[in-house]
Design a protein around this motif. Sequence first.
Motif, PDB file in Angstrom:
ATOM      1  N   GLY A 245     -16.882  18.455  49.442  1.00 46.24           N
ATOM      2  CA  GLY A 245     -16.390  19.279  50.541  1.00 46.24           C
ATOM      3  C   GLY A 245     -15.697  18.408  51.563  1.00 46.24           C
ATOM      4  O   GLY A 245     -16.291  17.447  52.048  1.00 46.24           O
ATOM      5  N   GLY A 246     -14.442  18.734  51.895  1.00 46.33           N
ATOM      6  CA  GLY A 246     -13.723  17.913  52.860  1.00 46.33           C
ATOM      7  C   GLY A 246     -12.257  18.268  52.942  1.00 46.33           C
ATOM      8  O   GLY A 246     -11.790  19.210  52.282  1.00 46.33           O
ATOM      9  N   THR A 247     -11.563  17.504  53.761  1.00 44.73           N
ATOM     10  CA  THR A 247     -10.167  17.818  54.054  1.00 44.73           C
ATOM     11  C   THR A 247      -9.189  17.033  53.185  1.00 44.73           C
ATOM     12  O   THR A 247      -8.011  17.361  53.130  1.00 44.73           O
ATOM     13  N   GLU A 248      -9.659  15.968  52.528  1.00 43.77           N
ATOM     14  CA  GLU A 248      -8.745  15.095  51.760  1.00 43.77           C
ATOM     15  C   GLU A 248      -9.034  15.250  50.268  1.00 43.77           C
ATOM     16  O   GLU A 248      -9.866  14.544  49.713  1.00 43.77           O
ATOM     17  N   THR A 249      -8.357  16.219  49.639  1.00 44.61           N
ATOM     18  CA  THR A 249      -8.572  16.486  48.222  1.00 44.61           C
ATOM     19  C   THR A 249      -7.480  15.847  47.371  1.00 44.61           C
ATOM     20  O   THR A 249      -7.708  15.421  46.249  1.00 44.61           O
ATOM     21  N   VAL A 250      -6.278  15.806  47.962  1.00 42.27           N
ATOM     22  CA  VAL A 250      -5.108  15.329  47.220  1.00 42.27           C
ATOM     23  C   VAL A 250      -4.403  14.224  48.004  1.00 42.27           C
ATOM     24  O   VAL A 250      -4.100  14.392  49.186  1.00 42.27           O
ATOM     25  N   LEU A 251      -4.170  13.083  47.359  1.00 40.54           N
ATOM     26  CA  LEU A 251      -3.479  11.962  48.012  1.00 40.54           C
ATOM     27  C   LEU A 251      -1.971  12.146  47.938  1.00 40.54           C
ATOM     28  O   LEU A 251      -1.245  11.738  48.842  1.00 40.54           O
ATOM     29  N   ALA A 252      -1.510  12.740  46.842  1.00 42.47           N
ATOM     30  CA  ALA A 252      -0.071  12.949  46.675  1.00 42.47           C
ATOM     31  C   ALA A 252       0.197  13.951  45.565  1.00 42.47           C
ATOM     32  O   ALA A 252      -0.595  14.071  44.624  1.00 42.47           O
ATOM     33  N   VAL A 253       1.332  14.661  45.705  1.00 49.42           N
ATOM     34  CA  VAL A 253       1.842  15.509  44.623  1.00 49.42           C
ATOM     35  C   VAL A 253       3.191  14.925  44.221  1.00 49.42           C
ATOM     36  O   VAL A 253       4.035  14.665  45.088  1.00 49.42           O
ATOM     37  N   HIS A 254       3.360  14.661  42.953  1.00 48.30           N
ATOM     38  CA  HIS A 254       4.627  14.117  42.452  1.00 48.30           C
ATOM     39  C   HIS A 254       5.231  15.069  41.429  1.00 48.30           C
ATOM     40  O   HIS A 254       4.573  15.428  40.459  1.00 48.30           O
TER      41      HIS A 254
ATOM     42  N   PHE B 169     -34.220  24.773  44.207  1.00 48.25           N
ATOM     43  CA  PHE B 169     -34.150  26.069  44.898  1.00 48.25           C
ATOM     44  C   PHE B 169     -32.893  26.856  44.524  1.00 48.25           C
ATOM     45  O   PHE B 169     -32.623  27.911  45.075  1.00 48.25           O
ATOM     46  N   GLY B 170     -32.081  26.286  43.631  1.00 47.13           N
ATOM     47  CA  GLY B 170     -30.857  26.985  43.212  1.00 47.13           C
ATOM     48  C   GLY B 170     -29.647  26.677  44.070  1.00 47.13           C
ATOM     49  O   GLY B 170     -28.596  27.320  43.920  1.00 47.13           O
ATOM     50  N   ASN B 171     -29.760  25.704  44.985  1.00 43.27           N
ATOM     51  CA  ASN B 171     -28.593  25.352  45.809  1.00 43.27           C
ATOM     52  C   ASN B 171     -27.599  24.494  45.027  1.00 43.27           C
ATOM     53  O   ASN B 171     -27.975  23.808  44.078  1.00 43.27           O
ATOM     54  N   ASP B 172     -26.338  24.540  45.456  1.00 39.56           N
ATOM     55  CA  ASP B 172     -25.281  23.752  44.816  1.00 39.56           C
ATOM     56  C   ASP B 172     -24.405  23.120  45.890  1.00 39.56           C
ATOM     57  O   ASP B 172     -23.691  23.818  46.609  1.00 39.56           O
ATOM     58  N   LEU B 173     -24.485  21.796  46.002  1.00 39.20           N
ATOM     59  CA  LEU B 173     -23.739  21.078  47.044  1.00 39.20           C
ATOM     60  C   LEU B 173     -22.232  21.287  46.930  1.00 39.20           C
ATOM     61  O   LEU B 173     -21.537  21.393  47.943  1.00 39.20           O
ATOM     62  N   TYR B 174     -21.711  21.358  45.704  1.00 33.48           N
ATOM     63  CA  TYR B 174     -20.262  21.523  45.538  1.00 33.48           C
ATOM     64  C   TYR B 174     -19.795  22.857  46.137  1.00 33.48           C
ATOM     65  O   TYR B 174     -18.764  22.920  46.809  1.00 33.48           O
ATOM     66  N   ASP B 175     -20.570  23.931  45.877  1.00 31.20           N
ATOM     67  CA  ASP B 175     -20.201  25.239  46.431  1.00 31.20           C
ATOM     68  C   ASP B 175     -20.304  25.230  47.953  1.00 31.20           C
ATOM     69  O   ASP B 175     -19.417  25.705  48.659  1.00 31.20           O
ATOM     70  N   GLU B 176     -21.416  24.666  48.438  1.00 35.79           N
ATOM     71  CA  GLU B 176     -21.656  24.669  49.900  1.00 35.79           C
ATOM     72  C   GLU B 176     -20.607  23.825  50.626  1.00 35.79           C
ATOM     73  O   GLU B 176     -20.051  24.247  51.639  1.00 35.79           O
ATOM     74  N   GLY B 177     -20.357  22.618  50.107  1.00 38.63           N
ATOM     75  CA  GLY B 177     -19.407  21.700  50.735  1.00 38.63           C
ATOM     76  C   GLY B 177     -18.019  22.304  50.809  1.00 38.63           C
ATOM     77  O   GLY B 177     -17.339  22.249  51.838  1.00 38.63           O
ATOM     78  N   ARG B 178     -17.621  22.905  49.721  1.00 36.15           N
ATOM     79  CA  ARG B 178     -16.273  23.466  49.662  1.00 36.15           C
ATOM     80  C   ARG B 178     -16.130  24.660  50.609  1.00 36.15           C
ATOM     81  O   ARG B 178     -15.119  24.808  51.293  1.00 36.15           O
ATOM     82  N   LYS B 179     -17.163  25.506  50.637  1.00 32.83           N
ATOM     83  CA  LYS B 179     -17.147  26.683  51.503  1.00 32.83           C
ATOM     84  C   LYS B 179     -16.976  26.269  52.971  1.00 32.83           C
ATOM     85  O   LYS B 179     -16.282  26.902  53.757  1.00 32.83           O
TER      86      LYS B 179
END
Lengths: 286, 184
Positions: A245-254, B169-179
């Motif tokens: 989870g975060g703001t930096e997913t992609v460094l570049a699109v070519h 507990f059924g939590n998923d960090l990827y889902d939570e982080g992205r949300k």
Amino acid sequence: MRTVKYEDIVKSIRDMIIFSTTHLAPDMKKALEEAYENEKSEVSQAVLAQLLENAKIAEEEWKPLCQDTGLAIYFVKVGTDVKVEGGSLKEAIYEGTAKGYEEGYLRASTCDCFTRANLKDKAGYNLPPIIYFDLVEGDKIEIEYAAKGGGSENVSRATVLAPAAGKEGIKEFVKKVVSDAGPNPCPPLVVGVGIGGSFDMSAVMSKHALFRNIGTPNPDPELNELEKELKDELNKLGIGAMGMGGTETVLAVHIETYENRMCHIASLPVAVNIQCHSSRHAHITI
Amino acid sequence: MAEYRLKTPLSNEDVEKLKSGDIVYLSGTMYTARDAAHKRLVDLILNGEELPFELEGAVIYYVGPTPPKPGEPIGSAGPTTSYRMDPYAPILIEHGLKGMIGKGKRNQDVKDACVKYKAVYFGATGGAAALIAKAIKKAEVIAYPELGPEAVRRIEVEDFPVVVVNDTFGNDLYDEGRKLWEKK
């Protein structure tokens, strides 16, 4: 006609492989440092810090940045006025690949599609590589190399859109590929997009797009703009470094197109090749 | 988010206190296995045969390392993508596996097995393979050497850094982080 020695090509390739799998490319390092500065999520920022620390250790110890040292991918431009003495260019690339991977303590990752048996004893150490040859004018041999890992390759996709889908259709497809990939391909990513040509050519171009150094603008101003728009939109997905989870997913699109945007009147082929944050790429001119 | 230092093998008590997003440093013995080794382990269970290591409380690390240089216990050793082990993980969890380390999403069957039988899926940083190798002090192939990088290894680790992705507990960090960071 210029002559190049077979052994010189073997050695150049061997050295290029060992160096580039243990030393993060300067453009990638800069891009990761910028991502670290810009990342708003603490969790993702901590991951980026680990990646920069990893690059430091790898460089100091000449230790592979990632254990998946990939399939060896080559784009080779051969001048019409140069010949190889002592063997063929293709054999030299094979031998240089096997030497680089074995002597660099890199992983042999090629296997049989069905039995899944490793090919290192049958075909040679991490052989065969994947090579695209092109003939050009001049007396030089230009070799681009990438170690392409499986995780990012597994989430790459190709399609042929209806022409009416247009630029918006292309953007939607790229977004869907990156979104579906989520954490799996080791973000932050470099996204290679091949547009036009044929079904197969779009995929080849999407791979070649990954070789461009980050920060080098697309020579086509309209595509350059499209790359920036896509990058901004992909970073809204919120995936972040390693999907935390975060703001930096992609460094570049070519983006690459075939012969200045050519395709068939009935088709709009689009391919997306995803590359991980380790993007190991290098080139040599012999 | 809490931070824990845990020693393997893991108990129910160990894993039940963990929540998605927690940082954990693991020490002790772990085992490496990827696709081909998983298939063989599950076949052994289905045939009622003995496994090459004790599964109760075990932690499996999904990794296919590079060859070690002379004098090193292991080469670079970052996690591989975990979904390929999804068809095999639930039966291993049912038979005592307590921890899995990899990268990337798991399917619902694996997440459900984590809740039902008390196990945790940890994420390690993909591509941080030289850094992670520092936490691996010893490595020994204990089964399927013919699989090369995919052989089963017993590894001794110290403060191996991971993050809890799927908890009991059924939590998923990827889902939570992205949300949390997604912008519509």
